[in-house]
Design a protein around this motif. Structure first.
Motif, PDB file in Angstrom:
ATOM      1  N   ASN A   1     -23.639   2.213   5.861  1.00  0.00           N
ATOM      2  CA  ASN A   1     -23.048   3.278   5.042  1.00  0.00           C
ATOM      3  C   ASN A   1     -22.237   2.708   3.878  1.00  0.00           C
ATOM      4  O   ASN A   1     -22.160   3.310   2.810  1.00  0.00           O
ATOM      5  CB  ASN A   1     -22.150   4.181   5.897  1.00  0.00           C
ATOM      6  CG  ASN A   1     -22.935   4.979   6.918  1.00  0.00           C
ATOM      7  OD1 ASN A   1     -24.129   5.189   6.752  1.00  0.00           O
ATOM      8  ND2 ASN A   1     -22.269   5.412   7.971  1.00  0.00           N
TER       9      ASN A   1
ATOM     10  N   LYS B   1     -24.737   1.849   1.230  1.00  0.00           N
ATOM     11  CA  LYS B   1     -25.371   3.031   0.642  1.00  0.00           C
ATOM     12  C   LYS B   1     -24.481   3.702  -0.401  1.00  0.00           C
ATOM     13  O   LYS B   1     -24.979   4.272  -1.364  1.00  0.00           O
ATOM     14  CB  LYS B   1     -25.651   4.069   1.749  1.00  0.00           C
ATOM     15  CG  LYS B   1     -26.971   3.893   2.466  1.00  0.00           C
ATOM     16  CD  LYS B   1     -27.133   5.046   3.465  1.00  0.00           C
ATOM     17  CE  LYS B   1     -27.999   4.630   4.630  1.00  0.00           C
ATOM     18  NZ  LYS B   1     -27.901   5.607   5.741  1.00  0.00           N
ATOM     19  N   CYS B   2     -23.165   3.669  -0.194  1.00  0.00           N
ATOM     20  CA  CYS B   2     -22.309   4.470  -1.075  1.00  0.00           C
ATOM     21  C   CYS B   2     -22.223   3.828  -2.462  1.00  0.00           C
ATOM     22  O   CYS B   2     -22.186   2.619  -2.596  1.00  0.00           O
ATOM     23  CB  CYS B   2     -20.947   4.718  -0.452  1.00  0.00           C
ATOM     24  SG  CYS B   2     -19.757   3.395  -0.568  1.00  0.00           S
TER      25      CYS B   2
ATOM     26  N   GLU C   1     -25.199  12.298  10.414  1.00  0.00           N
ATOM     27  CA  GLU C   1     -26.120  12.596   9.313  1.00  0.00           C
ATOM     28  C   GLU C   1     -26.696  14.007   9.392  1.00  0.00           C
ATOM     29  O   GLU C   1     -27.237  14.513   8.412  1.00  0.00           O
ATOM     30  CB  GLU C   1     -27.253  11.560   9.280  1.00  0.00           C
ATOM     31  CG  GLU C   1     -28.160  11.554  10.490  1.00  0.00           C
ATOM     32  CD  GLU C   1     -29.218  10.455  10.405  1.00  0.00           C
ATOM     33  OE1 GLU C   1     -29.266   9.789   9.369  1.00  0.00           O
ATOM     34  OE2 GLU C   1     -29.970  10.297  11.379  1.00  0.00           O
TER      35      GLU C   1
ATOM     36  N   SER D   1     -20.070  12.198  -3.259  1.00  0.00           N
ATOM     37  CA  SER D   1     -21.302  11.543  -2.785  1.00  0.00           C
ATOM     38  C   SER D   1     -20.975  10.236  -2.081  1.00  0.00           C
ATOM     39  O   SER D   1     -21.543   9.924  -1.022  1.00  0.00           O
ATOM     40  CB  SER D   1     -22.266  11.306  -3.948  1.00  0.00           C
ATOM     41  OG  SER D   1     -21.627  10.612  -5.003  1.00  0.00           O
TER      42      SER D   1
ATOM     43  N   SER E   1     -21.600   9.536   1.953  1.00  0.00           N
ATOM     44  CA  SER E   1     -22.422   8.385   2.368  1.00  0.00           C
ATOM     45  C   SER E   1     -21.645   7.487   3.321  1.00  0.00           C
ATOM     46  O   SER E   1     -22.169   7.050   4.352  1.00  0.00           O
ATOM     47  CB  SER E   1     -22.862   7.564   1.154  1.00  0.00           C
ATOM     48  OG  SER E   1     -23.782   8.266   0.371  1.00  0.00           O
TER      49      SER E   1
END
Length: 478
Positions: A11, A14-15, A151, A166, A170
């Motif tokens: 995570n 991903k962010c 999720e 966002s 994430s």
């Protein structure tokens, strides 16, 4: 070794946070090389020359150095009302600014915030349901942390959006459910679009649990009307969503047709069952408005219709960090309870704050007009907040050049702009946008006297860019 890139929490990888992303890093490199950089990538007023308001700095200076209060000459350096307020805030602490406060913030400051909300909205506010935080961002992260279980949980977020949302979604392993704002309607919100977004998410097995609104908008600058807010609140009621109201730009309004109105006021005006049942968390900060105290990291959130057991859990999580920044809590107290008519410092405070807001209003118009004078650039007027978000219609030659360079088209454009002019912006792709449509975000914060030169520099670059890459095969769509 545990702390290797391949073994990091997925995570974290991903962010993304474009406001301090590739463009910012390149701008920092160029600055080190000696190039003059105009950092318009982040709403950071003091970094672009805005002077701090005098009265709050006087009060906090005395709180930081309380021995000054014992100096017989203190009245020659500081006005009597600043001295009185410093003593007031020090009396609220358990040992000055160096001592932890309650994890929700100082009770006396939370009471001042509640009184501010009651004056603003005309409805009571409970200090026990107000938490002071290290900037509004920390508050948003705290609440999303409580909402997102995995999720399978979705958060409705406007697109374009401030990437805090966002990135945090994430990081917490949730799912962002986008709802698109309509650029042709001055970034208006269509409830039918909300319904479609929720239906599509649910068809994919996502449980939509919360909705975010940013009012006034970031990066889009629009102000939501009362009618729009009523629609949103009814939608949240029907869909059983908690509404997260990001209202940090409520003092930044640059037109008279659509004044700021809080989600809490509209909700209370609607009466039962909405006012008794819709769950709302509202956020505010000292970083924006005419204060611009970004580095102080002061914020709050207020909870409406949140069950007591949930409030206890949020308090428990806040307690892990022990205490929000105490000096920032005092800034928040001063923001919600500024000098009043008749106070010694009132005239200076009013003059300073009015001067900043009037200048921002002029800069909003200068920037909008400047962008709209450029070839293949279209920009809605900045009704509120601190940003312009022009659409850049890129020629197909630029799209091809970006592809060859391995760059997203608006990143390619913004990098070229940075190299040519020193203007550091954020590409629209960092906020989300419709497929095949490109934007950039810039603050309206550069000094007013510098704005004509900056807009001339932008226009010269843009028009040369359009000529260079125009291969006669058209442009990206509107």
């Amino acid at each position: 070794m545990a702390l290797e890139y391949d073994l990091l929490n997925e995570n974290v990888k991903k962010c993304q946070y474009a406001v301090r992303g590739e463009l910012y890093l390149r701008a920092s490199e160029l600055q080190k090389e000696g190039k003059k950089i105009i950092f318009t990538n982040v709403g950071n007023p003091h970094a672009l020359g805005q002077k701090p308001l005098t009265f709050p700095r006087q009060v906090v200076a005395l709180c930081q150095a309380p021995f000054l209060l014992d100096d017989p000459n203190v009245g020659m350096l500081f006005p009597a009302d600043a001295i009185a307020r410093a003593k007031h805030y020090l009396s609220l602490t358990s040992g000055g600014l160096g001592a932890y406060s309650d994890s929700r913030g100082l009770p006396g400051v939370r009471k001042e915030v509640a009184e501010f909300i009651q004056r603003r909205d005309g409805y009571p506010s409970d200090p026990e349901l107000i938490f002071l935080t290290d900037g509004a961002s920390k508050g948003v992260m705290q609440i999303l942390n409580c909402v997102i279980r995995g999720e399978g949980d979705g958060i409705l977020v406007p697109v374009p959006q401030y990437p805090l949302y966002s990135a945090t979604i994430s990081l917490l392993g949730g799912s962002l459910v986008p709802y698109y704002l309509d650029e042709s309607e001055n970034w208006g919100l269509d409830v039918n679009n909300l319904r479609q977004s929720v239906a599509q998410a649910r068809s994919q097995g996502i449980s939509v649990r919360a909705m975010v609104i940013i009012n006034p908008g970031n990066p889009t600058g629009q102000c939501l009307s009362e009618a729009n807010l009523k629609e949103i609140l009814k939608f949240c009621y029907n869909e059983k969503l908690v509404l997260l109201g990001d209202e940090v730009y409520q003092q930044n309004i640059y037109q008279d047709e659509r004044p700021f109105i809080s989600s809490k006021k509209v909700l209370m005006d609607m009466g039962s069952p909405f006012s008794k049942e819709v769950q709302l968390v509202s956020f505010h900060t000292v970083s924006k408005g005419y204060w611009g105290e970004c580095g102080q990291r002061g914020g709050y959130f207020e909870m409406t219709n949140i069950p007591p057991r949930v409030v206890e859990e949020i308090y428990k999580v806040a307690s892990i960090a022990l205490s929000p920044n105490v000096s920032a809590q005092i800034f928040m107290g001063l923001m919600v309870s500024p000098p009043k008519p008749g106070d010694i410092s009132y005239d200076q405070f009013a003059r300073e704050s009015k001067g900043i807001l009037e200048s921002l209003r002029r800069r909003a118009r200068m920037m909008t007009d400047g962008f709209n004078s450029c070839k293949n650039v279209v920009c809605n007027f900045t009704e509120g907040a601190m940003y312009s978000f022009p659409q850049i219609r890129l020629p197909t030659g630029a799209l091809q050049a970006a592809k060859q360079a391995g760059k997203v088209p608006d990143v390619f454009y913004c990098l070229k702009l940075l190299e040519a002019t020193g203007i550091s912006t954020v590409p629209g792709s960092g906020f989300g946008q419709k497929e095949g449509v490109f934007h950039l975000r810039t603050t309206i914060l550069p000094a007013e006297e510098e704005m004509p030169e900056i807009m001339d520099s932008f226009k010269k670059f843009n028009d040369e860019f359009m000529t260079q890459y125009d291969n006669g095969f058209g442009y990206s769509r509107m």
